[in-house]
Motif scaffolding. Structure first.
Motif, PDB file in Angstrom:
ATOM      1  N   ALA A   1      35.532  47.795  38.316  1.00 43.29           N
ATOM      2  CA  ALA A   1      37.081  47.640  37.861  1.00 43.29           C
ATOM      3  C   ALA A   1      37.657  46.577  38.845  1.00 43.29           C
ATOM      4  O   ALA A   1      38.324  45.694  38.362  1.00 43.29           O
ATOM      5  N   ASP A   2      37.482  46.940  40.015  1.00 43.37           N
ATOM      6  CA  ASP A   2      38.196  45.828  41.237  1.00 43.37           C
ATOM      7  C   ASP A   2      37.329  44.438  41.167  1.00 43.37           C
ATOM      8  O   ASP A   2      38.318  43.453  41.248  1.00 43.37           O
TER       9      ASP A   2
ATOM     10  N   THR B   1      38.796  42.758  37.728  1.00 45.72           N
ATOM     11  CA  THR B   1      40.216  42.309  37.770  1.00 45.72           C
ATOM     12  C   THR B   1      40.511  41.522  38.935  1.00 45.72           C
ATOM     13  O   THR B   1      41.783  41.095  38.920  1.00 45.72           O
ATOM     14  N   ASP B   2      39.790  41.235  39.829  1.00 42.50           N
ATOM     15  CA  ASP B   2      40.020  40.469  40.833  1.00 42.50           C
ATOM     16  C   ASP B   2      40.407  38.828  40.696  1.00 42.50           C
ATOM     17  O   ASP B   2      39.743  38.336  39.579  1.00 42.50           O
TER      18      ASP B   2
END
Length: 154
Positions: A127-128, A131-132
């Motif tokens: 997820a990181d 979404t980065d």
């Protein structure tokens, strides 16, 4: 006779039982005196056997060691007398199987928990990354790794 009164102490009940036993033995003795000699001998022999068995039981109860608590160093152990040989086969099997089942269940729960934590960590990293601001291909670039090292040195 009317024994409707309540017995106030254990001594009263013991005295009543003793009187009843005396009356009963007197009646039995009267009846035994009227029996033929052969029956009288059989009854005498049976009484002697019963008394011998009762003596053996009393001796066995007296010679059995009560459960004791023994301290040995920093451990504490419960000990017992000769009747601590164990119960039936089923009881012994359950006594061995139950701790093993609890251990296996605990290990399965720990394995599930560890697997669940790893999955959650992977989901958080994915997820990181998604979404980065940087594209995922930038993380595999050798130049980007060098850029990150220089940023840490500052």
């Amino acid at each position: 006779m009317n024994y409707s009164r309540t017995l106030s102490t254990p001594l009263d009940s013991q005295a009543l039982e003793a009187r009843f036993a005396l009356r009963l033995t007197a009646r039995l003795s009267e009846g035994a005196a009227r029996q033929p000699h052969a029956i009288e001998e059989r009854l005498r022999f049976a009484r002697q056997q019963a008394l011998e068995r009762a003596r053996e039981r009393r001796k066995a109860v007296v010679t059995q060691q009560p459960a004791t608590v023994q301290a040995a160093g920093s451990t504490l152990a419960l000990g017992g007398g000769p009747r601590d040989k164990g119960g039936s086969w089923w009881e012994r099997a359950m006594a061995m199987a139950l701790p093993l089942a609890v251990l296996v269940g605990g290990m399965a729960l720990i394995h599930w928990n560890q697997t669940h934590a790893q999955i959650e960590a992977a989901v958080q990293i994915d997820a990181d990354l998604l979404t980065d601001d940087l594209p995922p291909a930038a993380y595999s670039d050798p130049g980007f790794v060098e850029f990150l090292r220089k940023q840490q040195d500052r």
